[in-house]
Scaffold this active site. Sequence first.
Site, PDB file in Angstrom:
ATOM      1  N   ASP A  85      -1.401  -1.718  -4.039  1.00 14.14           N
ATOM      2  CA  ASP A  85      -2.828  -1.620  -3.341  1.00 14.14           C
ATOM      3  C   ASP A  85      -3.242  -0.335  -3.377  1.00 14.14           C
ATOM      4  O   ASP A  85      -2.723   0.480  -2.945  1.00 14.14           O
ATOM      5  CB  ASP A  85      -2.709  -2.377  -2.098  1.00 14.14           C
ATOM      6  CG  ASP A  85      -4.037  -2.686  -1.635  1.00 14.14           C
ATOM      7  OD1 ASP A  85      -5.047  -3.002  -2.254  1.00 14.14           O
ATOM      8  OD2 ASP A  85      -4.234  -2.996  -0.229  1.00 14.14           O
TER       9      ASP A  85
ATOM     10  N   ARG B 241      -2.924  -8.542  10.553  1.00  9.77           N
ATOM     11  CA  ARG B 241      -2.449  -7.606  11.839  1.00  9.77           C
ATOM     12  C   ARG B 241      -2.908  -8.208  12.967  1.00  9.77           C
ATOM     13  O   ARG B 241      -2.393  -7.947  14.057  1.00  9.77           O
ATOM     14  CB  ARG B 241      -3.259  -6.206  11.472  1.00  9.77           C
ATOM     15  CG  ARG B 241      -2.631  -5.515  10.268  1.00  9.77           C
ATOM     16  CD  ARG B 241      -3.338  -4.369  10.127  1.00  9.77           C
ATOM     17  NE  ARG B 241      -3.078  -3.579   8.733  1.00  9.77           N
ATOM     18  CZ  ARG B 241      -3.181  -2.278   8.593  1.00  9.77           C
ATOM     19  NH1 ARG B 241      -3.717  -1.305   9.470  1.00  9.77           N
ATOM     20  NH2 ARG B 241      -2.918  -1.814   7.310  1.00  9.77           N
TER      21      ARG B 241
ATOM     22  N   GLY C 293     -10.913  -3.295   7.286  1.00  7.94           N
ATOM     23  CA  GLY C 293     -10.843  -3.295   8.541  1.00  7.94           C
ATOM     24  C   GLY C 293     -11.466  -4.326   9.243  1.00  7.94           C
ATOM     25  O   GLY C 293     -12.029  -5.463   8.794  1.00  7.94           O
TER      26      GLY C 293
ATOM     27  N   SER D 228       0.735  -1.201   0.070  1.00  8.07           N
ATOM     28  CA  SER D 228      -0.222  -0.097  -0.095  1.00  8.07           C
ATOM     29  C   SER D 228       0.812   1.287  -0.147  1.00  8.07           C
ATOM     30  O   SER D 228       1.958   1.283   0.043  1.00  8.07           O
ATOM     31  CB  SER D 228      -0.861   0.008   1.144  1.00  8.07           C
ATOM     32  OG  SER D 228      -0.279   0.300   2.467  1.00  8.07           O
TER      33      SER D 228
ATOM     34  N   LYS E 188     -16.679  -5.006   9.870  1.00  7.72           N
ATOM     35  CA  LYS E 188     -17.091  -5.126   8.713  1.00  7.72           C
ATOM     36  C   LYS E 188     -18.693  -5.025   8.658  1.00  7.72           C
ATOM     37  O   LYS E 188     -19.504  -4.424   7.841  1.00  7.72           O
ATOM     38  CB  LYS E 188     -16.862  -6.162   7.985  1.00  7.72           C
ATOM     39  CG  LYS E 188     -15.230  -6.256   7.584  1.00  7.72           C
ATOM     40  CD  LYS E 188     -14.878  -7.246   6.725  1.00  7.72           C
ATOM     41  CE  LYS E 188     -13.459  -7.615   6.858  1.00  7.72           C
ATOM     42  NZ  LYS E 188     -12.700  -6.358   6.300  1.00  7.72           N
TER      43      LYS E 188
HETATM   44  P1  13P Z   1      -9.368  -6.489   5.028  1.00  8.35           P
HETATM   45  O1  13P Z   1      -9.133  -5.115   5.848  1.00  8.35           O
HETATM   46  O2  13P Z   1     -10.455  -6.992   5.166  1.00  8.35           O
HETATM   47  O3  13P Z   1      -7.966  -7.207   5.342  1.00  8.35           O
HETATM   48  O4  13P Z   1      -8.968  -5.900   3.436  1.00  8.35           O
HETATM   49  C1  13P Z   1      -7.750  -5.491   2.903  1.00  8.35           C
HETATM   50  C2  13P Z   1      -7.864  -4.759   1.605  1.00  8.35           C
HETATM   51  O5  13P Z   1      -8.667  -4.861   1.182  1.00  8.35           O
HETATM   52  C3  13P Z   1      -6.563  -4.391   0.889  1.00  8.35           C
HETATM   53  O6  13P Z   1      -6.805  -3.835  -0.038  1.00  8.35           O
HETATM   54  O1  G3H Z   2      -7.150  -1.240   1.883  1.00 10.41           O
HETATM   55  C1  G3H Z   2      -6.069  -0.920   2.779  1.00 10.41           C
HETATM   56  C2  G3H Z   2      -5.149  -1.957   3.193  1.00 10.41           C
HETATM   57  O2  G3H Z   2      -5.609  -2.766   4.246  1.00 10.41           O
HETATM   58  C3  G3H Z   2      -3.926  -1.298   3.382  1.00 10.41           C
HETATM   59  O3  G3H Z   2      -3.978  -0.718   4.770  1.00 10.41           O
HETATM   60  O4  G3H Z   2      -3.268   1.679   3.873  1.00 10.41           O
HETATM   61  O5  G3H Z   2      -2.938   0.996   5.992  1.00 10.41           O
HETATM   62  O6  G3H Z   2      -1.236   0.166   4.685  1.00 10.41           O
HETATM   63  P1  G3H Z   2      -2.886   0.691   4.839  1.00 10.41           P
HETATM   64 ZN    ZN Z   3      -8.665  -2.839  -0.519  1.00 11.21          ZN
END
Ligand code: 13P
Ligand code: G3H
Ligand code: ZN
Length: 315
Positions: free
Chosen positions: A81, A259, A180, A48, A183
């Site tokens: 991501d 996490r 997160g 990310s 959900k």
């Molecule tokens: P989660 O928060 O459900 O693990 O989703 C992660 C995600 O979509 C990262 O792009």
């Molecule tokens: O969709 C988000 C991912 O869980 C990445 O999280 O932006 O805190 O690294 P982050």
């Molecule tokens: Zn995502």
Amino acid sequence: MIVTTKKLFEAAYGKYAIGAYNINNLEQAMGLFQGNIDSQAPFIIQISKGSRSYTNKLMLEGIIRAADEVFPESIFAVHLDHGDEATCMDCIKSGFYSSVMIDASSEPYEKNIETTKRVVDAAHAKGIVVEAELGQLGGVEEHVNVSEDNAKLTNPDQAKDFVERSGCDSLAVAIGTSHGAFKFQGSQSLHFDVLSQIQKNLPGFPLVMHGSSSVPQEEVERINAAGGKLLGAKGVDASQFRQAAQLGVTKINIDTDGRLVWTRVHREYFLEHPEGFDLRAPGKIFMAEYAKFIAQKNDYLGSAGHLEEVRKLVS
Ligand code: 13P
Ligand code: G3H
Ligand code: ZN
């Protein structure tokens, strides 16, 4: 071996989904590679914007390059991501990423297409593939914050037009998940009716499900018993992954659950060892637990055991 997500999707489409796991550090990288080798699965590493700046983007790239040498049998894609346009362009230029996600889903429809198309043109010129997003998930993303109530599911008719006009290689769809650990307020609701309609309009086209952590209740209870305060945390039922895969979902994103593993291991370790201060002791436990977690997820996704078949396809 680093490959494009396109290759992985060709192997998986309609049968199973590839796990896309977010990482930020060395310990996660070690557990991720080990778990995928243990379960003989191809996988996607997700980076990310936040993880690129947690230490330094070059540091994370270096860790992944080293992991590729430490685990030479592994087959994986390196994927940005939730990128904005500038980050996508930076990743495309770097030559390290085999796939980028442009997330312009919070923009108006036409602007989402325009932005995605610019990224697609730049990426394809370098043999890099692009994931785009249409519709909005609930929960918190890095630069998007939508409440669960306002989450907009993907419109199946728009999806076809969006893919044709933007030229993207895969599409993240909003079908009821959110990012997160919190959900769902009541019972969970994945909209398989919407997914099925999207697949009808885009037969054979790889779809992506974000926000797919299961938030295992046993994990949450252990974290809370060790001093945590995750109240009302709830996730996606992992036994639904296979159904999603049959409806065209080839990539399933999981970050939060990893996490939670980190949080449980470290909380329990320091509760049991109040005298401890060697970071390697919980670090070792975490790497082993993370590898176990990845292998279990790959069983749910159906990707476990497919490594050699994918190797034939990519070599
Ligand atoms: P989660 O928060 O459900 O693990 O989703 C992660 C995600 O979509 C990262 O792009
Ligand atoms: O969709 C988000 C991912 O869980 C990445 O999280 O932006 O805190 O690294 P982050
Ligand atoms: Zn995502």
